[in-house]
Design a protein around this motif. Structure first.
Motif, PDB file in Angstrom:
ATOM      1  N   PRO A   1      -1.959 -11.763   2.032  1.00 51.61           N
ATOM      2  CA  PRO A   1      -0.842 -10.976   2.584  1.00 51.61           C
ATOM      3  C   PRO A   1      -0.085 -11.681   3.700  1.00 51.61           C
ATOM      4  CG  PRO A   1      -2.951 -10.075   3.303  1.00 51.61           C
ATOM      5  CD  PRO A   1      -3.253 -11.086   2.243  1.00 51.61           C
ATOM      6  N   GLU A   2      -0.814 -12.369   4.570  1.00 50.61           N
ATOM      7  CA  GLU A   2      -0.157 -12.992   5.715  1.00 50.61           C
ATOM      8  C   GLU A   2       0.753 -14.142   5.302  1.00 50.61           C
ATOM      9  OE1 GLU A   2      -3.720 -13.631   7.894  1.00 50.61           O
ATOM     10  OE2 GLU A   2      -3.997 -11.463   7.964  1.00 50.61           O
ATOM     11  N   LEU A   3       0.302 -14.944   4.333  1.00 52.64           N
ATOM     12  CA  LEU A   3       1.133 -16.065   3.899  1.00 52.64           C
ATOM     13  C   LEU A   3       2.289 -15.592   3.013  1.00 52.64           C
ATOM     14  CD1 LEU A   3      -1.521 -18.868   3.249  1.00 52.64           C
ATOM     15  CD2 LEU A   3      -0.038 -18.519   5.241  1.00 52.64           C
ATOM     16  N   CYS A   4       2.075 -14.541   2.214  1.00 50.81           N
ATOM     17  CA  CYS A   4       3.182 -13.975   1.437  1.00 50.81           C
ATOM     18  C   CYS A   4       4.295 -13.518   2.381  1.00 50.81           C
ATOM     19  CB  CYS A   4       2.697 -12.786   0.597  1.00 50.81           C
ATOM     20  SG  CYS A   4       1.892 -13.246  -0.957  1.00 50.81           S
TER      21      CYS A   4
ATOM     22  N   ARG B   1      -1.815  -6.547  -6.407  1.00 52.21           N
ATOM     23  CA  ARG B   1      -3.179  -6.552  -5.855  1.00 52.21           C
ATOM     24  C   ARG B   1      -3.226  -5.777  -4.548  1.00 52.21           C
ATOM     25  NH1 ARG B   1      -8.443  -7.036  -7.325  1.00 52.21           N
ATOM     26  NH2 ARG B   1      -9.688  -8.221  -5.835  1.00 52.21           N
ATOM     27  N   PHE B   2      -2.237  -5.981  -3.693  1.00 46.20           N
ATOM     28  CA  PHE B   2      -2.198  -5.259  -2.421  1.00 46.20           C
ATOM     29  C   PHE B   2      -2.127  -3.752  -2.679  1.00 46.20           C
ATOM     30  CE2 PHE B   2       0.286  -9.144  -0.614  1.00 46.20           C
ATOM     31  CZ  PHE B   2      -0.884  -9.899  -0.637  1.00 46.20           C
ATOM     32  N   ARG B   3      -1.321  -3.355  -3.651  1.00 43.17           N
ATOM     33  CA  ARG B   3      -1.207  -1.940  -3.995  1.00 43.17           C
ATOM     34  C   ARG B   3      -2.541  -1.392  -4.502  1.00 43.17           C
ATOM     35  NH1 ARG B   3       2.950   0.523  -1.494  1.00 43.17           N
ATOM     36  NH2 ARG B   3       5.010  -0.206  -2.132  1.00 43.17           N
ATOM     37  N   GLU B   4      -3.196  -2.137  -5.384  1.00 41.41           N
ATOM     38  CA  GLU B   4      -4.478  -1.703  -5.945  1.00 41.41           C
ATOM     39  C   GLU B   4      -5.542  -1.541  -4.866  1.00 41.41           C
ATOM     40  OE1 GLU B   4      -5.523  -4.580  -8.856  1.00 41.41           O
ATOM     41  OE2 GLU B   4      -3.919  -4.013 -10.257  1.00 41.41           O
ATOM     42  N   LEU B   5      -5.496  -2.399  -3.851  1.00 40.79           N
ATOM     43  CA  LEU B   5      -6.489  -2.351  -2.774  1.00 40.79           C
ATOM     44  C   LEU B   5      -6.127  -1.346  -1.688  1.00 40.79           C
ATOM     45  CD1 LEU B   5      -7.272  -6.173  -2.379  1.00 40.79           C
ATOM     46  CD2 LEU B   5      -8.685  -4.426  -3.485  1.00 40.79           C
ATOM     47  N   GLY B   6      -5.019  -0.636  -1.879  1.00 34.35           N
ATOM     48  CA  GLY B   6      -4.644   0.406  -0.930  1.00 34.35           C
ATOM     49  C   GLY B   6      -3.997  -0.095   0.344  1.00 34.35           C
ATOM     50  N   TYR B   7      -3.322  -1.239   0.278  1.00 31.47           N
ATOM     51  CA  TYR B   7      -2.625  -1.747   1.467  1.00 31.47           C
ATOM     52  C   TYR B   7      -1.547  -0.756   1.909  1.00 31.47           C
ATOM     53  CZ  TYR B   7      -4.546  -6.494   1.698  1.00 31.47           C
ATOM     54  OH  TYR B   7      -5.381  -7.587   1.874  1.00 31.47           O
ATOM     55  N   ARG B   8      -1.468  -0.521   3.206  1.00 32.78           N
ATOM     56  CA  ARG B   8      -0.453   0.366   3.774  1.00 32.78           C
ATOM     57  C   ARG B   8       0.811  -0.413   4.129  1.00 32.78           C
ATOM     58  NH1 ARG B   8      -1.482   1.392   8.419  1.00 32.78           N
ATOM     59  NH2 ARG B   8      -3.347   0.139   8.799  1.00 32.78           N
ATOM     60  N   ASP B   9       1.944   0.261   4.024  1.00 32.00           N
ATOM     61  CA  ASP B   9       3.203  -0.334   4.463  1.00 32.00           C
ATOM     62  C   ASP B   9       3.206  -0.358   5.992  1.00 32.00           C
ATOM     63  OD1 ASP B   9       5.724  -1.368   4.550  1.00 32.00           O
ATOM     64  OD2 ASP B   9       6.750   0.468   3.957  1.00 32.00           O
ATOM     65  N   ALA B  10       3.452  -1.526   6.576  1.00 30.74           N
ATOM     66  CA  ALA B  10       3.412  -1.666   8.034  1.00 30.74           C
ATOM     67  C   ALA B  10       4.375  -2.754   8.475  1.00 30.74           C
ATOM     68  CB  ALA B  10       1.989  -1.991   8.502  1.00 30.74           C
TER      69      ALA B  10
ATOM     70  N   LYS C   1      -5.617  -4.567   5.956  1.00 31.32           N
ATOM     71  CA  LYS C   1      -5.031  -4.166   4.682  1.00 31.32           C
ATOM     72  C   LYS C   1      -3.646  -3.530   4.868  1.00 31.32           C
ATOM     73  CE  LYS C   1      -9.220  -3.645   1.913  1.00 31.32           C
ATOM     74  NZ  LYS C   1      -9.993  -2.769   1.002  1.00 31.32           N
ATOM     75  N   THR C   2      -2.751  -4.318   5.438  1.00 36.40           N
ATOM     76  CA  THR C   2      -1.367  -3.873   5.606  1.00 36.40           C
ATOM     77  C   THR C   2      -0.416  -4.945   5.088  1.00 36.40           C
ATOM     78  OG1 THR C   2      -1.247  -4.785   7.857  1.00 36.40           O
ATOM     79  CG2 THR C   2      -1.901  -2.457   7.629  1.00 36.40           C
ATOM     80  N   TYR C   3       0.756  -4.484   4.643  1.00 36.32           N
ATOM     81  CA  TYR C   3       1.802  -5.417   4.200  1.00 36.32           C
ATOM     82  C   TYR C   3       3.162  -4.744   4.405  1.00 36.32           C
ATOM     83  CZ  TYR C   3       4.264  -9.039   1.728  1.00 36.32           C
ATOM     84  OH  TYR C   3       5.115 -10.075   1.437  1.00 36.32           O
ATOM     85  N   PRO C   4       4.163  -5.486   4.869  1.00 34.83           N
ATOM     86  CA  PRO C   4       5.495  -4.893   5.125  1.00 34.83           C
ATOM     87  C   PRO C   4       6.321  -4.748   3.848  1.00 34.83           C
ATOM     88  CG  PRO C   4       5.508  -7.207   5.732  1.00 34.83           C
ATOM     89  CD  PRO C   4       4.087  -6.890   5.339  1.00 34.83           C
ATOM     90  N   PHE C   5       5.862  -3.917   2.915  1.00 36.03           N
ATOM     91  CA  PHE C   5       6.561  -3.745   1.638  1.00 36.03           C
ATOM     92  C   PHE C   5       8.032  -3.405   1.839  1.00 36.03           C
ATOM     93  CE2 PHE C   5       2.119  -2.626   0.484  1.00 36.03           C
ATOM     94  CZ  PHE C   5       1.928  -3.523  -0.547  1.00 36.03           C
ATOM     95  N   SER C   6       8.300  -2.402   2.666  1.00 33.57           N
ATOM     96  CA  SER C   6       9.676  -1.919   2.821  1.00 33.57           C
ATOM     97  C   SER C   6      10.578  -2.916   3.527  1.00 33.57           C
ATOM     98  CB  SER C   6       9.682  -0.586   3.581  1.00 33.57           C
ATOM     99  OG  SER C   6       9.108  -0.736   4.875  1.00 33.57           O
ATOM    100  N   ARG C   7       9.992  -3.908   4.200  1.00 40.72           N
ATOM    101  CA  ARG C   7      10.776  -4.894   4.947  1.00 40.72           C
ATOM    102  C   ARG C   7      10.817  -6.257   4.263  1.00 40.72           C
ATOM    103  NH1 ARG C   7       7.938  -1.562   7.799  1.00 40.72           N
ATOM    104  NH2 ARG C   7       8.777  -0.474   9.627  1.00 40.72           N
ATOM    105  N   CYS C   8      10.118  -6.379   3.150  1.00 41.50           N
ATOM    106  CA  CYS C   8      10.012  -7.681   2.471  1.00 41.50           C
ATOM    107  C   CYS C   8      11.132  -7.841   1.447  1.00 41.50           C
ATOM    108  CB  CYS C   8       8.653  -7.802   1.786  1.00 41.50           C
ATOM    109  SG  CYS C   8       8.437  -9.346   0.880  1.00 41.50           S
TER     110      CYS C   8
END
Length: 335
Positions: free
Chosen positions: A140-143, A182-191, A199-206
């Motif tokens: 997630p961090e490198l993506c 994969r992030f979605r399957e693992l339940g990553y939260r939008d942050a 387990k966070t990823y900036p989906f809405s900002r990416c």
């Protein structure tokens, strides 16, 4: 002896040794630990000190750090760089988060990203983007760092590469796709920030995530129409696999029929019903024959995506099935 021949031979040995590590599917490998020095192994669980490890003397370094350092000293377009990049890519294939972060924090992440998006030569561009794809996969961090490093002004250029140079960039596109799912399957939260630990990823900002979500049908059309049915090779069959993964996601979401309707709308906009779906059927006919006699390639596809090959073949069989009532079939036609 010829320096280039020495580089090729030495790096092919590293490449072959990496490929022998068969129990290394995303964190399961053991042979790859031999690529580290004792000091690097002791620090493997503390990524925050990785930058300091890259400052130590060569005699305290392991094989992978020596190889990465040598790679970064090569000219952007050279056979030595090509072979070294191929070996680092092989090392990262199946790597876990720690291996990826160790290699990335050498500075290779930034330089590979810049070279991949700025290279004019197709071979140099593809080599860098393929290496980048293994560095970021499921990380997630490198993506998220891809857009941070490029900045708002250069992200559109990367997106343009993803759609206008699909043969060179489709492996990177697939890495983004696999990672986001994969992030979605693992339940990553939008942050606001990406975090492997939290387990966070900036989906809405990416912007890359948003671009893919908004252009899935177009990407399938681009990935398949770039491959001529009578000129399929091991080099471009990966474009078909990336398109298939987009269709796999649609089927998993229960929206394959609607997805296929979007593709048919693209056909209608070109005033030629079947121009895309018939072409895709020809490609998938080849796909079935190709993997029927290549068990090793099927295993590679399964391991690199973490999706059972039976799932891939099940989708392909549905797509090409003579099932006039199934809108998810390529043979379905509106009456």
């Amino acid at each position: 002896s010829c320096p280039l021949i020495d580089v090729v031979c030495e790096n092919r040995l590293v490449h072959m040794f990496s490929e022998l590590d068969t129990d290394r599917v995303y964190g399961g490998g053991r042979l790859k630990l031999l690529f580290y020095s004792r000091e690097e192994l002791l620090a493997r669980d503390t990524p925050e000190i990785f930058p300091a490890l890259w400052q130590q003397r060569d005699r305290n370094r392991g094989l992978i750090s020596r190889l990465v350092s040598s790679l970064q000293r090569q000219e952007s377009v050279s056979q030595s760089r090509f072979w070294m990049a191929s070996c680092v890519e092989s090392f990262l294939r199946g790597a876990d988060y720690r291996d990826q972060m160790f290699v990335a924090q050498s500075g290779l992440f930034e330089s590979t990203l810049v070279k991949g998006t700025c290279a004019e030569e197709a071979e140099a561009r593809q080599s860098n983007l393929d290496l980048l794809s293994e560095m970021i996969k499921f990380n997630p961090e490198l993506c998220a760092s891809v857009t941070t490093v490029l900045g708002p002004s250069r992200v559109p250029h990367l997106l343009d590469i993803l759609v206008s140079n699909v043969v060179d960039s489709n492996v990177l596109l697939r890495s983004f796709l696999l990672s986001f799912e994969r992030f979605r399957e693992l339940g990553y939260r939008d942050a606001d920030r990406a975090s492997y630990k939290n387990k966070t990823y900036p989906f809405s900002r990416c912007p890359i995530y948003r671009f893919i979500e908004n252009n899935r049908a177009k990407l399938v059309c681009d990935l398949t129409t770039v491959v001529a049915a009578d000129a399929i090779s091991q080099e471009n069959v990966c474009c078909i696999n990336t398109a298939l993964f987009l269709l796999l996601i649609a089927e998993e979401r229960g929206s394959l029929e609607g997805f296929m309707d979007e593709i048919r709308e693209v056909e209608l906009s070109r005033n030629r019903q079947g121009v895309i779906t018939d072409h895709v059927m020809a490609l998938l006919d080849f796909w079935l024959r190709y993997y029927r006699v290549r068990d090793k390639d099927a295993i590679v596809l399964e391991n690199s995506t973490m999706i059972p090959f039976s799932r891939w073949s099940s989708l392909v069989k549905r797509l090409v099935a003579d099932a006039p009532q199934d809108r998810g079939s390529l043979r379905w036609r509106a009456h």
